[in-house]
Design a protein around this motif. Structure first.
Motif, PDB file in Angstrom:
ATOM      1  N   MET A   1       0.833  -1.203   0.000  1.00 11.22           N
ATOM      2  CA  MET A   1       0.000   0.000   0.000  1.00 11.22           C
ATOM      3  C   MET A   1       0.867   1.252   0.000  1.00 11.22           C
ATOM      4  N   SER A   2       0.381   2.268  -0.672  1.00 15.25           N
ATOM      5  CA  SER A   2       1.104   3.530  -0.699  1.00 15.25           C
ATOM      6  C   SER A   2       1.002   4.222   0.655  1.00 15.25           C
ATOM      7  N   ALA A   3       2.068   4.920   1.031  1.00 16.75           N
ATOM      8  CA  ALA A   3       2.073   5.625   2.311  1.00 16.75           C
ATOM      9  C   ALA A   3       1.158   6.838   2.285  1.00 16.75           C
ATOM     10  N   GLY A   4       0.987   7.424   1.117  1.00 16.59           N
ATOM     11  CA  GLY A   4       0.159   8.621   0.992  1.00 16.59           C
ATOM     12  C   GLY A   4      -1.200   8.280   0.424  1.00 16.59           C
ATOM     13  N   PRO A   5      -2.069   9.296   0.278  1.00 14.93           N
ATOM     14  CA  PRO A   5      -3.416   9.040  -0.217  1.00 14.93           C
ATOM     15  C   PRO A   5      -3.448   8.733  -1.715  1.00 14.93           C
ATOM     16  N   TYR A   6      -2.372   9.054  -2.428  1.00 13.99           N
ATOM     17  CA  TYR A   6      -2.360   8.848  -3.871  1.00 13.99           C
ATOM     18  C   TYR A   6      -1.121   8.065  -4.291  1.00 13.99           C
ATOM     19  N   ASN A   7      -1.301   7.174  -5.232  1.00 12.09           N
ATOM     20  CA  ASN A   7      -0.159   6.477  -5.800  1.00 12.09           C
ATOM     21  C   ASN A   7      -0.184   6.597  -7.322  1.00 12.09           C
ATOM     22  N   TYR A   8      -0.632   7.792  -7.783  1.00 14.80           N
ATOM     23  CA  TYR A   8      -0.661   8.067  -9.213  1.00 14.80           C
ATOM     24  C   TYR A   8      -0.391   9.551  -9.440  1.00 14.80           C
ATOM     25  N   GLU A   9       0.063   9.852 -10.635  1.00 14.13           N
ATOM     26  CA  GLU A   9       0.417  11.225 -10.981  1.00 14.13           C
ATOM     27  C   GLU A   9      -0.711  11.971 -11.698  1.00 14.13           C
ATOM     28  N   TYR A  10      -1.520  11.235 -12.439  1.00 14.43           N
ATOM     29  CA  TYR A  10      -2.573  11.853 -13.245  1.00 14.43           C
ATOM     30  C   TYR A  10      -3.889  11.104 -13.073  1.00 14.43           C
ATOM     31  N   ILE A  11      -4.984  11.801 -13.339  1.00 14.10           N
ATOM     32  CA  ILE A  11      -6.294  11.195 -13.520  1.00 14.10           C
ATOM     33  C   ILE A  11      -6.758  11.531 -14.937  1.00 14.10           C
ATOM     34  N   PHE A  12      -7.150  10.512 -15.692  1.00 14.20           N
ATOM     35  CA  PHE A  12      -7.741  10.715 -17.016  1.00 14.20           C
ATOM     36  C   PHE A  12      -9.197  10.260 -16.945  1.00 14.20           C
ATOM     37  N   LYS A  13     -10.095  11.106 -17.423  1.00 13.65           N
ATOM     38  CA  LYS A  13     -11.505  10.727 -17.492  1.00 13.65           C
ATOM     39  C   LYS A  13     -11.818  10.136 -18.863  1.00 13.65           C
ATOM     40  N   TYR A  14     -12.426   8.940 -18.864  1.00 14.05           N
ATOM     41  CA  TYR A  14     -12.874   8.267 -20.086  1.00 14.05           C
ATOM     42  C   TYR A  14     -14.399   8.168 -20.076  1.00 14.05           C
ATOM     43  N   ILE A  15     -14.980   8.128 -21.277  1.00 14.30           N
ATOM     44  CA  ILE A  15     -16.372   7.718 -21.430  1.00 14.30           C
ATOM     45  C   ILE A  15     -16.407   6.586 -22.454  1.00 14.30           C
ATOM     46  N   ILE A  16     -17.358   5.668 -22.273  1.00 12.40           N
ATOM     47  CA  ILE A  16     -17.589   4.593 -23.246  1.00 12.40           C
ATOM     48  C   ILE A  16     -18.970   4.802 -23.818  1.00 12.40           C
ATOM     49  N   ILE A  17     -19.069   4.902 -25.141  1.00  9.99           N
ATOM     50  CA  ILE A  17     -20.334   5.224 -25.795  1.00  9.99           C
ATOM     51  C   ILE A  17     -20.622   4.235 -26.916  1.00  9.99           C
ATOM     52  N   GLY A  18     -21.883   4.187 -27.314  1.00  6.23           N
ATOM     53  CA  GLY A  18     -22.294   3.285 -28.384  1.00  6.23           C
ATOM     54  C   GLY A  18     -23.691   2.750 -28.112  1.00  6.23           C
ATOM     55  N   ASP A  19     -24.250   2.049 -29.088  1.00  2.67           N
ATOM     56  CA  ASP A  19     -25.606   1.522 -28.979  1.00  2.67           C
ATOM     57  C   ASP A  19     -25.743   0.528 -27.827  1.00  2.67           C
ATOM     58  N   MET A  20     -26.975   0.301 -27.424  1.00  4.58           N
ATOM     59  CA  MET A  20     -27.277  -0.694 -26.411  1.00  4.58           C
ATOM     60  C   MET A  20     -26.874  -2.093 -26.894  1.00  4.58           C
ATOM     61  N   GLY A  21     -26.259  -2.867 -26.025  1.00  3.58           N
ATOM     62  CA  GLY A  21     -25.953  -4.257 -26.332  1.00  3.58           C
ATOM     63  C   GLY A  21     -24.678  -4.502 -27.111  1.00  3.58           C
ATOM     64  N   VAL A  22     -23.867  -3.463 -27.328  1.00  2.00           N
ATOM     65  CA  VAL A  22     -22.618  -3.673 -28.079  1.00  2.00           C
ATOM     66  C   VAL A  22     -21.495  -4.212 -27.185  1.00  2.00           C
ATOM     67  N   GLY A  23     -21.731  -4.192 -25.859  1.00  7.78           N
ATOM     68  CA  GLY A  23     -20.730  -4.749 -24.946  1.00  7.78           C
ATOM     69  C   GLY A  23     -19.899  -3.718 -24.207  1.00  7.78           C
TER      70      GLY A  23
END
Length: 214
Positions: A1-23
């Motif tokens: 476990m990381s000693a601090g609250p964060y163990n990453y340098e960046y946050i990237f926001k993703y979205i997943i889009i497409g028709d219903m049922g494509v997986g």
């Protein structure tokens, strides 16, 4: 476990889009949990997942919003486009209708995200491509041409077997990181979809609160 609250340098926001049922949800679970959900229920509104990856020696936390494909949820899911650094646009290679709707999904993405948003086209369910091609309804070549014409990254993948799922998420992150290095992405802009070294706990992206750059 990381000693601090964060163990990453960046946050990237993703979205997943497409028709219903494509997986879309199956792709998310395969990427975050390394599992295939055979009876994955249709998403109502949005689902959410995270995973920390390595990009060029930097730890990056991906915050992934999986949006519902039904038309009745479009007004809700459109609110999640803003501030997306990456958009995974998914169709089903065995259902041409899902491919035919890509132009509409792409228009939404280009309209509602920032110009630097990385869009990755995924042809899901390539595991259903039988030897005689009887289940395939969209050829690799025509989808690749669509991607090239629209400046998209592209791969065929399988949420069931995991083929190319990692590649889609990771290559999107690499391109976002390259945009940061090249100065094309303004990290001080709320709509960039990227945070660098979050200063305090609770500064992750939330659906109703823009990231604070103060």
């Amino acid at each position: 476990m990381s000693a601090g609250p964060y163990n990453y340098e960046y946050i990237f926001k993703y979205i997943i889009i497409g028709d219903m049922g494509v997986g879309k949800s199956c792709l998310l679970h395969q990427f975050t949990d390394k599992k295939f959900m055979a009876d994955c229920p249709h998403t109502i509104g949005v689902e959410f997942g995270t995973r920390i990856i390595d990009v060029a020696g930097q730890k990056v936390k991906l915050q992934i919003w999986d949006t519902a494909g039904q038309e009745r949820f479009r007004a809700v899911t459109r609110s999640y486009y803003r501030g997306a650094a990456g958009a995974l646009m998914v169709y089903d290679i065995t259902r041409r209708s899902t491919y035919n709707h890509l132009s509409s999904w792409l228009t939404d993405t280009r309209t509602l995200t920032n110009p630097s948003t990385v869009i990755f086209l995924i042809g899901n369910k390539c595991d259903l491509d039988s030897a005689d091609g009887s289940q395939r309804d969209v050829t690799y070549e025509e989808a690749k041409q669509f991607a090239d014409e629209n400046g998209l990254m592209f791969v065929e993948a399988s949420a069931k077997t995991g083929d190319n799922v990692e590649e889609a998420f990771l290559e999107t992150a690499k391109k976002i990181y390259q945009s940061i290095q090249d100065g094309r992405l303004d990290l001080n802009a709320a709509e960039s979809g990227v945070q660098h070294k979050p200063p305090q706990l609770g500064s992750d992206f939330t659906p109703n609160k823009d990231p604070c750059s103060c």
